[in-house]
Design a protein around this motif. Structure first.
Motif, PDB file in Angstrom:
ATOM      1  N   LEU A 159      -7.182   9.396  -3.701  1.00  0.00           N
ATOM      2  CA  LEU A 159      -6.305   8.469  -3.136  1.00  0.00           C
ATOM      3  C   LEU A 159      -6.858   7.431  -1.917  1.00  0.00           C
ATOM      4  N   ALA A 160      -7.766   8.215  -1.129  1.00  0.00           N
ATOM      5  CA  ALA A 160      -8.326   7.522  -0.059  1.00  0.00           C
ATOM      6  C   ALA A 160      -9.328   6.358  -0.710  1.00  0.00           C
ATOM      7  N   VAL A 161     -10.213   6.769  -1.885  1.00  0.00           N
ATOM      8  CA  VAL A 161     -11.041   5.901  -2.458  1.00  0.00           C
ATOM      9  C   VAL A 161     -10.249   4.747  -2.900  1.00  0.00           C
ATOM     10  N   ILE A 162      -8.993   4.867  -3.641  1.00  0.00           N
ATOM     11  CA  ILE A 162      -8.137   3.921  -4.047  1.00  0.00           C
ATOM     12  C   ILE A 162      -7.589   2.757  -3.139  1.00  0.00           C
ATOM     13  N   ASP A 163      -7.182   3.564  -1.963  1.00  0.00           N
ATOM     14  CA  ASP A 163      -6.360   2.708  -0.774  1.00  0.00           C
ATOM     15  C   ASP A 163      -7.704   1.778  -0.365  1.00  0.00           C
TER      16      ASP A 163
ATOM     17  N   ILE B  41      -7.896  20.762  -6.865  1.00  0.00           N
ATOM     18  CA  ILE B  41      -7.145  19.667  -7.348  1.00  0.00           C
ATOM     19  C   ILE B  41      -6.447  18.837  -6.279  1.00  0.00           C
ATOM     20  N   SER B  42      -5.890  19.271  -5.258  1.00  0.00           N
ATOM     21  CA  SER B  42      -5.396  18.597  -4.292  1.00  0.00           C
ATOM     22  C   SER B  42      -6.300  17.895  -3.629  1.00  0.00           C
ATOM     23  N   ALA B  43      -7.378  18.483  -3.050  1.00  0.00           N
ATOM     24  CA  ALA B  43      -8.469  17.827  -2.479  1.00  0.00           C
ATOM     25  C   ALA B  43      -9.203  16.583  -3.140  1.00  0.00           C
ATOM     26  N   THR B  44      -9.221  16.832  -4.448  1.00  0.00           N
ATOM     27  CA  THR B  44      -9.604  15.767  -5.218  1.00  0.00           C
ATOM     28  C   THR B  44      -8.800  14.653  -5.451  1.00  0.00           C
TER      29      THR B  44
ATOM     30  N   LEU C 175       0.848  -1.178  -0.089  1.00  0.00           N
ATOM     31  CA  LEU C 175       0.081   0.129  -0.034  1.00  0.00           C
ATOM     32  C   LEU C 175       1.201   1.348   0.036  1.00  0.00           C
ATOM     33  N   ALA C 176       1.950   1.164   0.679  1.00  0.00           N
ATOM     34  CA  ALA C 176       2.903   2.368   0.804  1.00  0.00           C
ATOM     35  C   ALA C 176       3.472   2.605  -0.539  1.00  0.00           C
ATOM     36  N   LYS C 177       3.924   1.502  -1.430  1.00  0.00           N
ATOM     37  CA  LYS C 177       4.463   1.769  -2.446  1.00  0.00           C
ATOM     38  C   LYS C 177       3.595   2.104  -3.559  1.00  0.00           C
ATOM     39  N   PHE C 178       2.236   1.845  -3.415  1.00  0.00           N
ATOM     40  CA  PHE C 178       1.353   2.099  -4.329  1.00  0.00           C
ATOM     41  C   PHE C 178       1.073   3.790  -4.110  1.00  0.00           C
ATOM     42  N   ASN C 179       0.988   4.151  -2.904  1.00  0.00           N
ATOM     43  CA  ASN C 179       0.707   5.434  -2.598  1.00  0.00           C
ATOM     44  C   ASN C 179       1.785   6.533  -3.086  1.00  0.00           C
ATOM     45  N   ILE C 180       3.129   6.018  -2.780  1.00  0.00           N
ATOM     46  CA  ILE C 180       4.287   6.529  -3.240  1.00  0.00           C
ATOM     47  C   ILE C 180       4.163   6.864  -4.792  1.00  0.00           C
ATOM     48  N   LEU C 181       3.850   5.819  -5.474  1.00  0.00           N
ATOM     49  CA  LEU C 181       3.661   5.950  -6.917  1.00  0.00           C
ATOM     50  C   LEU C 181       2.616   7.114  -7.347  1.00  0.00           C
ATOM     51  N   LEU C 182       1.644   6.966  -6.805  1.00  0.00           N
ATOM     52  CA  LEU C 182       0.263   7.874  -6.945  1.00  0.00           C
ATOM     53  C   LEU C 182       0.733   9.337  -6.627  1.00  0.00           C
ATOM     54  N   ILE C 183       1.634   9.360  -5.508  1.00  0.00           N
ATOM     55  CA  ILE C 183       1.830  10.855  -5.142  1.00  0.00           C
ATOM     56  C   ILE C 183       2.807  11.281  -6.120  1.00  0.00           C
TER      57      ILE C 183
END
Length: 291
Positions: A225-229, A217-220, A4-12
């Motif tokens: 990201l929360a929904v994807i997580d 944009i940031s809020a979206t 999950l952390a790797k996925f979040n880093i990629l998305l960020i």
């Protein structure tokens, strides 16, 4: 590092690159849009001033000429220059950044005399009589300023007061003298209506829109990201963790575990089915060895 952390880093990282691209692209667009919005506001103000001039000339001046007071003293309320300027000064209470002037090369009232940059605008209209509007920029003590101008052309009613000092109303001569504001001719461009506003106004509008856009944009992104997580956790991570826990127990010799159940036809279901087949085969192999 957890999946999950790797996925979040990629998305960020992807979001950061996208945000940089969008911010660069939108900044120029928003600045241009804010400038157009500012000029549109200036156009409305010029139209309002023009309407005030027309109303004063066509409705108010003929009425004031019939009053006894007009023979005793000069009534500036009957002059389009004066009416438009005073009306705009009231408007400035709501729009303090905008300034308005009816500048003339040879005015009766010294207040209306054109400065050098205003005289340049008037000369432009005199040299280009087909032009009805001019947008320009100039440097001031407080920064760059945008100006929107329209020419002022004389008509017959203008010549009553500005044709010659000999035929001008006596009250006008008593008020302003006979040295200035005369010698105008019919259909002559004698001045310009000029609305000025600092470019800082447009820049402020663009900056506010820009920051608002970045916030949205940031809020979206954060919401996405929360929904994807959540989806990743319930669809992938939780089943994999349960499968890993059962595999760990089996590897330690606990063969009494039930087969892992997972509903679906996705890749996780395929992995689960393969694991269950392997588990069944392992139990059969061990049972055969025990015999």
């Amino acid at each position: 590092m957890k999946l999950l952390a790797k996925f979040n880093i990629l998305l960020i990282l992807l979001f950061g690159v996208g945000l940089l691209f969008v911010s660069r692209l939108s900044r120029g667009f928003l600045e241009e849009n804010a400038r157009e919005q500012t000029l549109q506001q200036a156009k409305l103000m010029l139209s309002s001033a023009r309407s005030t001039r027309d109303y004063t000339e066509q409705e108010l001046d003929p009425l004031l000429e019939t009053t006894p007071e007009s023979t005793k003293r000069f009534l500036p309320q009957s002059i389009p220059f004066y009416a438009a300027t005073v009306t705009f000064n009231h408007l400035r209470k709501d729009y303090p950044d905008y300034t308005y002037k009816e500048a003339a090369l040879n005015p009766t009232n010294p207040r209306d005399r054109a400065d050098q940059w205003e005289a340049d605008i008037i000369d432009y209209f005199r040299n280009h009589p087909d032009k009805k509007q001019l947008v320009g920029e100039r440097q001031t003590a407080t920064g760059t300023s945008i100006s929107l101008s329209q020419p002022i052309t004389t008509n017959k009613s203008c010549l009553v007061c500005h044709g010659s000092a000999a035929t001008a109303p006596p009250t006008e001569i008593l008020t302003y003298g006979s040295a200035n504001g005369f010698g105008w001719t019919l259909n002559e461009i004698i001045g310009a209506q000029i609305v000025s506003v600092p470019t800082a106004v447009a820049e402020g509008i663009a900056s506010r829109l820009y920051h608002t856009l970045l916030i949205y944009i940031s809020a979206t992104f954060l919401a996405t990201l929360a929904v994807i997580d959540l989806g990743l956790y319930f669809i992938v991570i939780r089943p994999v963790r349960r499968l890993a826990a059962i595999a760990d127990l089996i590897s330690n010799g606990d063969l009494d575990q039930p087969e892992f159940t997972y509903k679906g036809k996705d890749e996780i279901a395929e992995v689960t089915a393969s694991f269950n087949r392997m588990y069944v085969s392992l139990k059969k192999a061990i049972q055969m060895l025990d015999r």
